[in-house]
Design a protein around this motif. Structure first.
Motif, mmCIF file in Angstrom:
data_model
loop_
_atom_site.group_PDB
_atom_site.id
_atom_site.type_symbol
_atom_site.label_atom_id
_atom_site.label_comp_id
_atom_site.label_asym_id
_atom_site.label_seq_id
_atom_site.Cartn_x
_atom_site.Cartn_y
_atom_site.Cartn_z
ATOM 1 N N TYR A 200 43.669 34.433 28.982
ATOM 2 C CA TYR A 200 43.511 34.120 30.396
ATOM 3 C C TYR A 200 44.733 34.470 31.238
ATOM 4 O O TYR A 200 44.696 34.351 32.465
ATOM 5 C CB TYR A 200 43.152 32.651 30.578
ATOM 6 C CG TYR A 200 41.718 32.311 30.182
ATOM 7 C CD1 TYR A 200 40.771 33.306 29.966
ATOM 8 C CD2 TYR A 200 41.311 30.982 30.023
ATOM 9 C CE1 TYR A 200 39.482 33.010 29.608
ATOM 10 C CE2 TYR A 200 40.003 30.670 29.661
ATOM 11 C CZ TYR A 200 39.100 31.683 29.448
ATOM 12 O OH TYR A 200 37.805 31.376 29.093
ATOM 13 N N GLU A 201 45.827 34.909 30.591
ATOM 14 C CA GLU A 201 46.936 35.461 31.372
ATOM 15 C C GLU A 201 46.542 36.797 31.987
ATOM 16 O O GLU A 201 47.183 37.267 32.927
ATOM 17 C CB GLU A 201 48.166 35.659 30.480
ATOM 18 C CG GLU A 201 48.881 34.395 30.060
ATOM 19 C CD GLU A 201 50.158 34.700 29.297
ATOM 20 O OE1 GLU A 201 51.171 35.056 29.934
ATOM 21 O OE2 GLU A 201 50.136 34.583 28.055
ATOM 22 N N ILE A 202 45.504 37.421 31.430
ATOM 23 C CA ILE A 202 44.983 38.689 31.950
ATOM 24 C C ILE A 202 43.775 38.338 32.817
ATOM 25 O O ILE A 202 42.694 38.053 32.307
ATOM 26 C CB ILE A 202 44.575 39.640 30.806
ATOM 27 C CG1 ILE A 202 45.634 39.648 29.691
ATOM 28 C CG2 ILE A 202 44.308 41.035 31.342
ATOM 29 C CD1 ILE A 202 47.023 40.041 30.129
ATOM 30 N N SER A 203 43.935 38.377 34.123
ATOM 31 C CA SER A 203 42.911 37.843 35.036
ATOM 32 C C SER A 203 41.555 38.505 34.861
ATOM 33 O O SER A 203 40.515 37.849 34.968
ATOM 34 C CB SER A 203 43.379 37.987 36.488
ATOM 35 O OG SER A 203 44.518 37.204 36.725
ATOM 36 N N TYR A 204 41.531 39.814 34.601
ATOM 37 C CA TYR A 204 40.217 40.459 34.508
ATOM 38 C C TYR A 204 39.440 40.011 33.274
ATOM 39 O O TYR A 204 38.209 40.087 33.258
ATOM 40 C CB TYR A 204 40.320 41.990 34.590
ATOM 41 C CG TYR A 204 40.971 42.715 33.448
ATOM 42 C CD1 TYR A 204 40.356 42.844 32.205
ATOM 43 C CD2 TYR A 204 42.201 43.333 33.625
ATOM 44 C CE1 TYR A 204 40.943 43.541 31.174
ATOM 45 C CE2 TYR A 204 42.798 44.040 32.595
ATOM 46 C CZ TYR A 204 42.169 44.135 31.375
ATOM 47 O OH TYR A 204 42.750 44.829 30.345
ATOM 48 N N ILE A 205 40.123 39.505 32.239
ATOM 49 C CA ILE A 205 39.418 38.955 31.086
ATOM 50 C C ILE A 205 38.678 37.683 31.493
ATOM 51 O O ILE A 205 37.497 37.507 31.185
ATOM 52 C CB ILE A 205 40.390 38.674 29.931
ATOM 53 C CG1 ILE A 205 40.933 39.994 29.367
ATOM 54 C CG2 ILE A 205 39.700 37.871 28.819
ATOM 55 C CD1 ILE A 205 41.946 39.825 28.244
ATOM 56 N N ARG A 206 39.373 36.799 32.194
ATOM 57 C CA ARG A 206 38.733 35.560 32.661
ATOM 58 C C ARG A 206 37.579 35.862 33.604
ATOM 59 O O ARG A 206 36.492 35.277 33.488
ATOM 60 C CB ARG A 206 39.772 34.680 33.358
ATOM 61 C CG ARG A 206 39.202 33.415 33.993
ATOM 62 C CD ARG A 206 40.282 32.616 34.693
ATOM 63 N NE ARG A 206 41.008 33.395 35.664
ATOM 64 C CZ ARG A 206 40.591 33.665 36.889
ATOM 65 N NH1 ARG A 206 39.383 33.242 37.293
ATOM 66 N NH2 ARG A 206 41.325 34.377 37.729
ATOM 67 N N LEU A 207 37.785 36.788 34.541
ATOM 68 C CA LEU A 207 36.738 37.124 35.507
ATOM 69 C C LEU A 207 35.530 37.756 34.818
ATOM 70 O O LEU A 207 34.380 37.465 35.169
ATOM 71 C CB LEU A 207 37.294 38.078 36.564
ATOM 72 C CG LEU A 207 38.350 37.498 37.513
ATOM 73 C CD1 LEU A 207 39.024 38.606 38.310
ATOM 74 C CD2 LEU A 207 37.719 36.472 38.451
ATOM 75 N N ALA A 208 35.776 38.623 33.848
ATOM 76 C CA ALA A 208 34.673 39.261 33.118
ATOM 77 C C ALA A 208 33.865 38.223 32.347
ATOM 78 O O ALA A 208 32.633 38.304 32.276
ATOM 79 C CB ALA A 208 35.219 40.326 32.171
ATOM 80 N N GLU A 209 34.535 37.247 31.780
ATOM 81 C CA GLU A 209 33.817 36.180 31.074
ATOM 82 C C GLU A 209 32.967 35.380 32.054
ATOM 83 O O GLU A 209 31.804 35.060 31.773
ATOM 84 C CB GLU A 209 34.804 35.266 30.357
ATOM 85 C CG GLU A 209 34.115 34.184 29.532
ATOM 86 C CD GLU A 209 35.095 33.295 28.809
ATOM 87 O OE1 GLU A 209 34.864 33.003 27.625
ATOM 88 O OE2 GLU A 209 36.100 32.874 29.440
ATOM 89 N N GLU A 210 33.519 35.074 33.219
ATOM 90 C CA GLU A 210 32.774 34.322 34.240
ATOM 91 C C GLU A 210 31.547 35.095 34.716
ATOM 92 O O GLU A 210 30.531 34.483 35.084
ATOM 93 C CB GLU A 210 33.690 34.011 35.425
ATOM 94 C CG GLU A 210 34.782 32.988 35.099
ATOM 95 C CD GLU A 210 35.769 32.801 36.237
ATOM 96 O OE1 GLU A 210 35.636 33.522 37.267
ATOM 97 O OE2 GLU A 210 36.671 31.969 36.110
ATOM 98 N N LEU A 211 31.622 36.419 34.701
ATOM 99 C CA LEU A 211 30.494 37.254 35.125
ATOM 100 C C LEU A 211 29.469 37.467 34.006
ATOM 101 O O LEU A 211 28.487 38.170 34.191
ATOM 102 C CB LEU A 211 30.999 38.609 35.627
ATOM 103 C CG LEU A 211 31.767 38.589 36.953
ATOM 104 C CD1 LEU A 211 32.388 39.946 37.244
ATOM 105 C CD2 LEU A 211 30.853 38.170 38.100
ATOM 106 N N GLY A 212 29.721 36.876 32.840
ATOM 107 C CA GLY A 212 28.755 36.938 31.748
ATOM 108 C C GLY A 212 28.819 38.203 30.906
ATOM 109 O O GLY A 212 27.875 38.490 30.158
#
Length: 363
Positions: free
Chosen positions: A237-249
């Motif tokens: 989760y230090e890599i923001s696009y990983i967290r965002l991609a998970e949130e987008l399913g």
């Protein structure tokens, strides 16, 4: 192969390793219909050989194409759009992938010259290359490496090659993370062969490669990138696009759920490459004896993170490698140093674990 599986193989015979890995996961069965249009997306960010740590090894592409042809797949395209400022064809020639495509009589598509289609998702409009959207089954070949803005780049960010240069510039103006995540809702990654051979320590264009000599097979790009983050010393989760991609399913980031299948052990693959760039400076803090590439590479990535935190200077050298089995010492990394006063288990431990261990011991 399940979504939480990773298949990994160690060694230096990259073409043969790739074929063995694909046979083990039975990629042909994963793809199914031999009439499907199969796309292959390497990372050809710049006109440099793979040994510099920036681009996909052509031997992996050679192994993949050999496997696909053996199994009756004929509608295959290798496609890429290099970064702004570099011509894709120059990068393909310098890397050797163009020669591999010619050897197998497979078309190489320069996406910098492709038409685009406007796609909309999550309130964002993105221009995507038409050829990429026409593929039935997409195989992503990212390099596990550092990045000057997003810290790491792997499967998710490699999709940036599917957009034109104008969109690449816009992505940077938008801060990269959100548009990268949204782009991956438009482009499907059906299978991932991650090049974890010698990705750069911190920059996408290479120069300080860290030898690890592994190829990894995944189905979930979010899980792939989460694992990549940890082996480079970051929490996912230090890599923001990983967290965002998970949130987008798009996938899951829970690395504790990973089911690891190791096709071989890394004992026969010892670290022999001469460090260059920043890697050379960091190696001054290491006291290796017959260290395996993946273990040594994990330590170098961890030392890079510790240097960034300002806690590395003046510290003692760290023992690592098979030469320390059954020997004693002060501080060591990996299960081969288990007889030391202070030792972190693992074969190899992840860089993020090494960072935590050394920070605690050095307090």
């Amino acid at each position: 192969m399940e979504q939480n599986d990773v298949f990994m193989i160690h060694g230096t015979e990259y073409r043969d390793m790739t074929i063995q890995l694909l046979r083990e996961v039975n990629l042909a069965a994963e793809i199914g219909d031999r009439k499907k249009k199969v796309g292959i997306k390497p990372n050809l960010v710049a006109a440099t050989p793979a040994s510099h740590g920036a681009t996909t090894h052509p031997e992996i592409v050679d192994g993949l194409l050999s496997y696909l042809k053996e199994n009756g797949f004929e509608q295959i395209q290798v496609m890429e759009g290099s970064w702004v400022g570099e011509k894709t064809m120059n990068a393909a020639r310098a890397n050797g992938i163009l020669d591999v495509c010619q050897k197998h009589q497979v078309e190489f598509v320069d996406l910098q010259k492709d038409q685009t289609i406007t796609c909309e998702r999550n309130g964002m409009k993105i221009q995507v290359c038409k050829k990429a959207l026409e593929v039935d089954y997409m195989i992503n070949l990212p390099v596990v490496k550092g990045h000057c803005q997003t810290h790491i780049t792997c499967a998710l960010k490699n999709s940036k090659g599917f957009i034109p240069n104008s969109e690449k510039r816009r992505f940077h103006r938008m801060g990269l993370h959100k548009p990268i995540a949204v782009l991956n809702t438009l482009i499907h990654q059906d299978f991932i062969l991650a090049d974890n051979i010698c990705g750069d320590l911190e920059f996408e264009e290479g120069g300080s490669p860290v030898t690890m000599n592994r190829v990894l097979a995944w189905k979930d790009p979010v899980l792939c990138d989460s694992f990549a983050a940890e082996i480079m010393g970051y929490h996912p989760y230090e890599i923001s696009y990983i967290r965002l991609a998970e949130e987008l399913g798009i996938g899951k980031a829970d690395t504790k759920a990973i089911n690891i299948h190791e096709l071989n052990q890394q004992e026969g693959d010892l670290q022999t490459a001469v460090p260059t760039g920043k890697t050379r400076r960091l190696s001054a803090y290491v006291k290796p004896q017959d260290a395996c590439s993946a273990c040594y590479g994990s330590l170098i990535h961890a030392l890079g993170r510790l240097e960034e935190k300002g806690v590395l200077q003046g510290k003692e050298k760290i023992a690592i490698g098979q030469g320390y089995r059954n020997k004693t010492g002060t501080i060591g990394i990996g299960q081969c140093t288990k007889c030391f006063e202070k030792s972190l288990a693992g074969c190899p431990p992840k860089a993020v674990e090494i960072v935590q261990f050394l920070e605690k011991e050095w307090q």
